[in-house]
Motif scaffolding. Structure first.
Motif, PDB file in Angstrom:
ATOM      1  N   MET A   1     -14.606   1.400  18.961  1.00  0.00           N
ATOM      2  CA  MET A   1     -15.499   2.518  19.270  1.00  0.00           C
ATOM      3  C   MET A   1     -15.657   3.451  18.067  1.00  0.00           C
ATOM      4  N   PHE A   2     -14.536   3.682  17.372  1.00  0.00           N
ATOM      5  CA  PHE A   2     -14.654   4.573  16.207  1.00  0.00           C
ATOM      6  C   PHE A   2     -13.934   3.925  15.030  1.00  0.00           C
ATOM      7  N   GLU A   3     -14.601   2.980  14.444  1.00  0.00           N
ATOM      8  CA  GLU A   3     -13.970   2.135  13.435  1.00  0.00           C
ATOM      9  C   GLU A   3     -13.499   2.901  12.219  1.00  0.00           C
ATOM     10  N   ASN A   4     -14.261   3.931  11.863  1.00  0.00           N
ATOM     11  CA  ASN A   4     -13.949   4.558  10.584  1.00  0.00           C
ATOM     12  C   ASN A   4     -13.059   5.800  10.687  1.00  0.00           C
ATOM     13  N   HIS A   5     -12.287   5.876  11.746  1.00  0.00           N
ATOM     14  CA  HIS A   5     -11.371   7.020  11.839  1.00  0.00           C
ATOM     15  C   HIS A   5      -9.957   6.589  11.522  1.00  0.00           C
ATOM     16  N   LYS A   6      -9.487   7.013  10.348  1.00  0.00           N
ATOM     17  CA  LYS A   6      -8.143   6.611   9.982  1.00  0.00           C
ATOM     18  C   LYS A   6      -7.205   7.801   9.965  1.00  0.00           C
ATOM     19  N   ILE A   7      -7.784   8.941  10.201  1.00  0.00           N
ATOM     20  CA  ILE A   7      -6.982  10.150  10.134  1.00  0.00           C
ATOM     21  C   ILE A   7      -7.392  11.074  11.277  1.00  0.00           C
ATOM     22  N   ILE A   8      -6.439  11.857  11.733  1.00  0.00           N
ATOM     23  CA  ILE A   8      -6.726  12.716  12.875  1.00  0.00           C
ATOM     24  C   ILE A   8      -6.722  14.179  12.439  1.00  0.00           C
ATOM     25  N   ILE A  36       4.732  10.144  24.153  1.00  0.00           N
ATOM     26  CA  ILE A  36       3.656   9.275  23.678  1.00  0.00           C
ATOM     27  C   ILE A  36       3.380   9.555  22.207  1.00  0.00           C
ATOM     28  N   THR A  37       2.924   8.521  21.523  1.00  0.00           N
ATOM     29  CA  THR A  37       2.536   8.681  20.126  1.00  0.00           C
ATOM     30  C   THR A  37       1.045   8.433  20.031  1.00  0.00           C
ATOM     31  N   ILE A  38       0.387   9.342  19.362  1.00  0.00           N
ATOM     32  CA  ILE A  38      -1.058   9.200  19.228  1.00  0.00           C
ATOM     33  C   ILE A  38      -1.384   8.850  17.791  1.00  0.00           C
ATOM     34  N   MET A  39      -2.156   7.782  17.673  1.00  0.00           N
ATOM     35  CA  MET A  39      -2.584   7.350  16.354  1.00  0.00           C
ATOM     36  C   MET A  39      -4.099   7.399  16.329  1.00  0.00           C
ATOM     37  N   PRO A  40      -4.692   7.249  15.156  1.00  0.00           N
ATOM     38  CA  PRO A  40      -6.152   7.243  15.106  1.00  0.00           C
ATOM     39  C   PRO A  40      -6.724   6.194  16.065  1.00  0.00           C
ATOM     40  N   LYS A  41      -7.899   6.449  16.538  1.00  0.00           N
ATOM     41  CA  LYS A  41      -8.611   5.572  17.475  1.00  0.00           C
ATOM     42  C   LYS A  41      -7.971   5.557  18.858  1.00  0.00           C
ATOM     43  N   VAL A  75      -6.793  14.752  23.549  1.00  0.00           N
ATOM     44  CA  VAL A  75      -7.139  13.799  22.493  1.00  0.00           C
ATOM     45  C   VAL A  75      -8.631  13.551  22.547  1.00  0.00           C
ATOM     46  N   LEU A  76      -9.301  13.847  21.436  1.00  0.00           N
ATOM     47  CA  LEU A  76     -10.735  13.622  21.352  1.00  0.00           C
ATOM     48  C   LEU A  76     -10.978  12.475  20.381  1.00  0.00           C
ATOM     49  N   ARG A  77     -12.224  12.291  20.017  1.00  0.00           N
ATOM     50  CA  ARG A  77     -12.545  11.116  19.225  1.00  0.00           C
ATOM     51  C   ARG A  77     -11.736  11.019  17.946  1.00  0.00           C
ATOM     52  N   ASN A  78     -11.771  12.051  17.141  1.00  0.00           N
ATOM     53  CA  ASN A  78     -10.924  11.987  15.951  1.00  0.00           C
ATOM     54  C   ASN A  78     -10.194  13.306  15.771  1.00  0.00           C
TER      55      ASN A  78
END
Lengths: 146, 323
Positions: A1-8, A36-41, A75-78
């Motif tokens: 869905m959001f391929e280019n998000h590598k950072i939050i 929980i751990t939240i990572m990009p995407k 948690v939102l898109r990025n």
């Protein structure tokens, strides 16, 4: 869905102020359902937080610790926003005083003569908060001096 | 004409008063700056909690019943107004303006849709709020002390919980908050906003603080709109949140906090307004003290000259008599 998000984009806000605003790789938070751990995407999520320690891995690889006494994580898109009741960065917490505060809070519980549900709840809330702070400091020290 | 000495004393006392008002003006200016900062600092949280509640109620609303604090009561018979006033006077028309606004609004909404009379009860915050009782005769059900420099949302928790429990238990069908909106340092506007039930699908005017052109407080509509576009839409697909443990539980936790933060903001707004109103009032007082002192100085000069002339006349008359 959001391929280019590598950072939050990460923010901790309390009712009084913005505690932290950083670009991060991942964050671990204590929620009601467990840690929980939240990572990009990550998928969009809203969860209730419990008192505990937050671990943040920053853009430059550094790890930061903070304590939280409850609230929400959104948690939102990025972007990840933490709506905390109170939150503190571990580097701002004084270890000795945090420990003292924790002992004070625990003592309060012992001093209750009559059982009052409301008072009990507020004291145990305070204990959980202070415990989270002490834990955050200890963890922070461990990371800094391996 | 009073003697030069009397006028001199008068000038001195006026100047002393001026010093006091000047000092108060400066204190108020410093306090105002701090309270304005505080308003701005809470904005992030307020905006974020609003958007979350709006999103949540969309998610929950589709599935089933809404949170009790979000549902409107069918018949409005009893209204509670939380009235935010100051503890001290000497702040111009600050308190009388908010009291009058409250009174006007009560008179305007005297009857509900079915033509029944609405009972109004007042929850007073700040010492000067008792004017609601002494001047207009409203029923005051509670009086809370007001903290002048509010730093923690904790301080308004008892007020918020009273409003919430009153609403849930049916003691009030609607809770309003009357506060003074800080528009700018030179203008403050008394406003009355609905606190409960929380109106998630309100039109523009209903969000606390967002009125007229000034969107600096409460919910920023633009912000919410932008946020939805930016974070919740990918091209044309919009997606929804997952709620943990469940939407209902999150909502249960979130709504009381939203109410708290709204009240807290209203309090901060009022504080900022109070200090700037006091600053303006004290500035005017200093100015008029200066005018008065200047005028008195003229009188003093005249009196002094008259006294001298008098003395000369007497001396020369005495000298003439000796001849």
């Amino acid at each position: 869905m959001f391929e280019n998000h590598k950072i939050i984009k990460f923010e901790i806000v309390t009712q009084e102020r913005v505690v932290m605003k950083e670009m991060i790789y991942q964050v671990t938070v204590p929620t009601k359902e467990g840690e929980i751990t939240i990572m990009p995407k990550h998928m969009p999520l809203v969860a209730i937080l419990v008192p505990g320690v937050i671990e943040i891995k920053k853009e430059n690889g550094e790890v930061e610790i903070a304590s939280v006494s409850g609230g929400f994580i959104e948690v939102l898109r990025n972007k990840v926003v933490l709506l905390a009741d109170t939150a503190e960065r571990a580097m701002d917490i004084d270890e000795k005083r945090a420990e003292e505060a924790r002992i004070r809070a625990t003592d309060n519980l012992k001093n209750i003569r009559q059982f009052d549900a409301e008072e009990y709840a507020s004291i145990s809330g305070a204990i959980a908060k202070e415990l989270a702070r002490t834990k955050a400091v200890i963890k922070w020290k461990k990371i800094r001096k391996p | 004409m009073p003697s030069a000495k009397v006028i001199k004393t008068r000038i001195k006392s006026v100047n002393n008063t001026k010093k006091i008002t000047k000092a108060m003006e400066m204190v108020a200016a410093a306090k105002m700056r701090r309270s304005v900062e505080a308003v701005l600092r809470t904005r992030t949280y307020a905006n974020l909690s609003w958007t979350t509640v709006i999103n949540l109620s969309k998610a929950v609303g589709a599935a089933g019943s809404l949170h009790p604090l979000l549902t409107k009561k069918e018949k409005v018979r009893k209204v509670a107004i939380i009235l935010l006033t100051s503890n001290r006077g000497l702040c111009g028309g600050f308190n009388s303006a908010i009291l009058k606004k409250t009174h006007d609004s009560v008179v305007k909404h005297e009857k509900n849709k079915d033509g029944e009379k609405i009972e109004t009860e007042i929850i007073v915050v700040g010492k000067k709020g008792m004017g609601a009782y002494s001047r207009y005769g409203y029923k005051v059900i509670a009086e809370f002390p007001k903290v002048d420099i509010a730093s923690e949302a904790l301080e308004i928790r008892p007020i918020a919980s009273m409003a919430v429990s009153g609403y849930l238990e049916g003691r009030f069908d609607k809770v309003m908050v009357a506060f003074t909106d800080f528009v700018s340092a030179s203008s403050q506007a008394p406003r009355i906003k609905q606190l409960l039930p929380v109106d998630v699908v309100a039109e523009k005017d209903h969000y606390l603080g967002v009125v007229g052109r000034d969107t600096r407080v409460g919910l920023d509509q633009e912000y919410v709109k932008k946020k939805e576009e930016k974070y919740l839409k990918e091209k044309k697909d919009s997606y929804t949140f997952t709620f943990e443990p469940s939407p209902k539980e999150v909502l249960d936790d979130m709504v009381p906090r939203l109410i708290e933060i709204q009240l807290f903001q209203a309090l901060l707004e009022s504080n900022a307004s109070e200090h700037s109103a006091r600053m303006t009032a004290m500035h005017q007082a200093s100015e008029s003290a200066k005018d008065l002192a200047d005028r008195l100085q003229l009188y003093y000069n005249k009196a002094r000259q008259a006294a001298i002339t008098n003395e000369i006349a007497e001396i020369s008359a005495g000298a003439n008599a000796l001849k």
